[in-house]
Enzyme design. Structure first.
Site, PDB file in Angstrom:
ATOM      1  CG  ASN A   1     -31.820  23.159 -21.921  1.00 38.15           C
ATOM      2  OD1 ASN A   1     -30.936  23.017 -23.072  1.00 38.15           O
ATOM      3  ND2 ASN A   1     -31.399  22.264 -20.777  1.00 38.15           N
TER       4      ASN A   1
ATOM      5  CG  ASP B   1     -28.022  23.002 -22.629  1.00 33.72           C
ATOM      6  OD1 ASP B   1     -28.363  22.831 -23.960  1.00 33.72           O
ATOM      7  OD2 ASP B   1     -28.040  22.198 -21.830  1.00 33.72           O
TER       8      ASP B   1
ATOM      9  CG  ASP C   1     -22.278   0.540 -28.333  1.00 35.93           C
ATOM     10  OD1 ASP C   1     -22.252   0.997 -29.358  1.00 35.93           O
ATOM     11  OD2 ASP C   1     -21.249   0.278 -27.548  1.00 35.93           O
TER      12      ASP C   1
ATOM     13  CD  GLU D   1     -22.153  -0.912 -32.691  1.00 29.57           C
ATOM     14  OE1 GLU D   1     -21.254  -0.164 -33.396  1.00 29.57           O
ATOM     15  OE2 GLU D   1     -21.764  -1.169 -31.205  1.00 29.57           O
TER      16      GLU D   1
END
Length: 581
Positions: A52, A54, A228, A282
Site C-alpha cells: 500500500n 507506506d 516465541d 523457539e
C-alpha cells in the site's frame, strides 16, 4: 504491488538436466505428519513486500508474492510477529492477539492472504508470543492498576529486597529483569524489555486465555504456531540470586524442567490434541536432552523446535563476531539428526529474523564464490533430516548490510549493547561497530530485494529500513530468469528433496575426512543411499568415495555435474553434490 511481474507465467523455464526422477519410496512415509515433509518459508512482514506504498511490508504485499513462493516450492509459510503492537521490539510485544498490526493491514487483508495461500496449497503458521505481552496490553494495564485487581496474578509481581529488586536476574537484552511500579510499590518481571512483562503461566486463567487465542486463529484456517521464547514461560518456584559468574553470561532464570513440560502438555491437551496443527518452539537455552523430551511425539508437548547450539558458536555474548568452524557445524548436525531419538523431529535452519545472513557468516568471503557457497549451504540444509525453514531472501543469497554508523541500526539490542560497551568505555566505537555489523539481527530485516527498480521493488516510497546497496545484482527478478542463479538452485533442490524422501527421513552418518574442509555424509533408508559432499573452502579438494562404492547417478550439483566416474570426486571450491551410491 511495486516491481516486475514475477507470477508463475512469467518465470523462466527451469532446466531439469541432472535432477533425476526418484522412485516411489515416498509411499513409505505417507502416514507422517504433513509438517515433516514440508519446506517452510519465514516471512518477516515489515520487510517482505509493501502493498500500500507506506514503506512498510504488509499482508497485501504478501498476498501479491504468493505465486513467487509457490514457484519456489515451499509448502508452508511462517509469518513472524504480526499482531497489534506498540513495536518496542518489532511486534514481539503484543497489545492485542486478535488484531492484525495496523502497519500490516486489516483482518480482511490477512483473510485474503490466507485464502490465497490455501488456493496454492500453502499452509500458514503464525508467531505466538506467549512468554510476555506488551505493557500496553489490557491485561497488564489492569494488573498494574492495583494489588487487588483480578489481573494482578496474570503477571509476576514481587516485593523488593533490601531496597532493590527481588533478585539480581538479568534480561536477555541486558539490564535488570525487574521494574518497579511506583503506583503499587512492587516489581514486575520481564525476561526482555521493561515494556514486555512476563505472563504467569502458573495461573490457569492465563493459560485458558492463551488457548482461546490459539483456537481463534485455528478456526480461521491457520495450520499451526511458532511459539516465541516458549522455553522462558516456566519460572522458578522460589526466587534466588544468580552467582557473579552467571550474570555476565546472561544465564536464563527460566525453569526447563517439570513445570515447562506441564504447561506444554496442558496446551497440547486443550488445543492440539486430535488436530493436524503444528507447534514449533523457539527452544532457546535448552540442552539436547531437554529438547528431545520437549519434542518427543510420545510426550505430547511440542511437534518440533528451533535449537541454537550452533547459532551461538560464532556469535559470542550475542554481539561479538566469533570464528566459524566447520567442526562445530558437523558436530551440531550430527546431534541434530536425532537418529538415537527416532520419535524426536528436528528443525533445520540457518537464518531467521534474529540472525545475520548465512552466506555472510558461513559462505566464501571471495565475491567470485558467493553464489556458489550460497548454493552449497542450500544443498546442506535441504539434505538433512528434519523440517527446513528458509528465511526470506536466503533463497536469492541476500547478504549482510554494510553498516557504517550506530544510527543506522534499528535493533534495540544493538543500541543497548552500544550503551553498555561503548558509552561505558569498555571497547572502542570502531570495534563495536565492526562486531555489530557482522552479528546484528538488522542484517536479516533489510527489505526483500525483488528487482533492480527503486527501493529494490519493495516499496514505491522510502522503506522503513534501508535497502542493501547490492540489490541491483542480488534480486529475485534477475535470478528468476537465470537458470544458474541461487534462486533457481533453491527451486531445484527443493524439488529434489521432495522427489527423494531419503533426504527427509533417512538416517544420517558423517563420513568426512578428519581435519578436512570437506564435509560428507550419507543419508540412507530402505530404498536409497544418498551421499552428500560439500567443499567448505576456496580451494579444490579430493574426496575418496567409500570403499567399494560407485556413483549410480547425480541428483543434485551446484556445478551442473551430470555424472561421476572413478573412485574419487575432485571437488571445486565451494562445490556441492548429492549422489545415489
Amino acid at each position: 504491488m511495486t516491481g516486475l511481474d514475477m507470477s508463475r507465467r512469467s518465470l523462466f523455464p527451469l532446466a531439469v538436466g541432472f535432477w533425476a526422477s526418484a522412485s516411489a519410496s515416498a509411499r513409505a512415509q505417507s502416514r507422517a505428519p504433513w509438517w515433516k515433509s514440508s519446506v517452510f518459508y519465514e516471512i518477516y512482514p515489515r520487510s517482505f513486500q509493501d502493498g500500500n506504498s507506506d514503506g512498510i511490508g504488509d499482508f497485501i504485499g504478501m498476498k501479491d508474492r504468493l505465486e513467487y513462493l509457490a514457484e519456489l516450492g515451499v509448502n508452508a509459510i511462517w509469518v513472524a510477529a504480526c499482531f497489534d503492537s506498540p513495536n518496542v521490539d518489532n511486534g514481539y510485544d503484543v497489545r492485542d492477539y486478535r488484531k492484525i498490526m495496523p502497519d500490516f493491514g486489516t483482518m480482511e487483508d490477512f483473510d485474503a492472504f490466507l485464502a490465497g495461500a490455501k488456493q496454492l496449497g500453502i499452509r500458514v503458521i503464525l508467531d505466538m508470543v506467549f512468554n510476555h505481552t506488551s505493557d500496553q496490553h489490557p491485561w497488564f494495564m489492569e494488573s498494574r492498576s492495583s494489588r487487588n485487581n483480578r489481573y494482578r496474578n496474570f503477571y509476576h509481581w514481587h516485593d523488593g529486597k533490601n531496597g532493590g529488586p527481588p533478585t539480581n536476574w538479568q534480561t536477555q537484552f541486558g539490564g535488570a529483569a525487574w521494574t518497579l511500579d511506583q503506583k503499587t510499590g512492587q516489581y514486575y518481571l520481564h525476561s526482555f524489555e521493561a515494556q514486555q512483562p512476563d505472563l504467569n503461566w502458573e495461573n490457569p486463567e492465563v493459560r485458558a486465555e492463551l488457548y482461546a487465542i490459539l483456537k481463534f486463529w485455528a478456526s480461521k484456517g491457520v495450520a499451526g504456531f511458532r511459539f516465541d521464547a516458549i522455553t522462558f514461560i516456566a519460572k522458578p518456584e522460589k526466587l534466588y540470586d544468580l552467582t557473579p559468574e552467571e550474570i555476565p553470561a546472561r544465564k536464563t532464570f527460566a525453569d526447563h524442567g517439570d513445570r515447562l513440560s506441564f504447561y506444554l502438555k496442558d496446551m497440547y491437551e486443550h488445543v492440539f490434541k486430535n488436530t493436524e496443527l503444528y507447534s514449533v518452539g523457539e527452544n532457546w537455552g535448552v540442552n539436547r536432552d531437554e529438547y528431545a523430551r520437549i519434542t518427543d511425539s510420545r510426550n505430547k508437548e511440542l511437534s518440533s523446535g528451533f535449537r541454537f547450539d550452533f547459532q551461538i558458536k560464532d556469535n559470542v555474548d550475542a554481539w561479538r563476531k566469533g570464528t566459524f568452524h566447520l567442526s562445530d557445524l558437523r558436530a551440531f548436525n550430527r546431534d541434530n539428526s536425532f537418529d538415537d531419538h527416532p520419535t524426536t523431529w528436528p528443525v533445520v535452519w540457518l537464518e531467521d529474523h534474529d540472525y545475520s545472513r548465512s552466506v555472510s557468516r558461513y559462505g566464501s568471503q571471495l565475491p567470485e564464490y558467493r553464489d556458489r557457497s550460497a548454493k552449497l549451504l542450500a544443498t546442506m540444509m535441504l539434505s538433512l533430516r528434519g523440517t527446513p525453514f528458509i528465511y526470506q531472501g536466503q533463497e536469492i543469497g541476500m547478504t549482510n548490510f554494510p553498516f557504517r554508523s550506530i544510527d543506522q541500526f534499528d535493533d534495540v539490542f544493538a543500541h543497548n549493547e552500544w550503551r553498555l560497551q561503548v558509552e561505558s568505555g569498555r571497547i572502542s566505537s570502531r570495534e563495536m561497530l565492526a562486531n555489530l555489523a557482522a552479528t546484528t539481527r538488522d542484517n536479516a530485516r533489510t527489505p526483500m530485494q525483488w528487482n533492480e527498480g527503486a527501493n529494490a521493488g519493495f516499496s514505491a516510497v522510502k522503506p522503513w529500513m534501508p535497502v542493501n546497496p547490492n540489490f541491483r545484482t542480488i534480486n529475485g527478478s534477475r535470478e528468476s530468469s537465470d537458470p544458474g542463479s541461487v534462486l533457481s538452485f533453491y527451486r531445484k533442490m527443493i524439488r529434489t528433496r521432495k522427489q527423494f524422501p531419503v533426504l527427509i527421513h533417512g538416517t544420517y552418518k558423517d563420513i568426512s575426512p578428519d581435519g578436512s574442509q570437506i564435509y560428507a555424509y550419507i543419508r540412507e533408508d530402505s530404498t536409497n543411499r544418498a551421499l552428500v559432499v560439500l567443499n567448505f573452502s576456496d580451494n579444490e579438494k579430493t574426496f575418496p568415495l567409500p570403499e567399494g562404492q560407485k556413483v549410480k547417478r547425480v541428483i543434485a550439483s551446484n556445478m551442473d555435474r551430470k555424472q561421476i566416474e572413478g573412485s574419487a570426486i575432485r571437488m571445486q571450491a565451494w562445490e556441492s553434490i548429492v549422489v545415489i551410491i
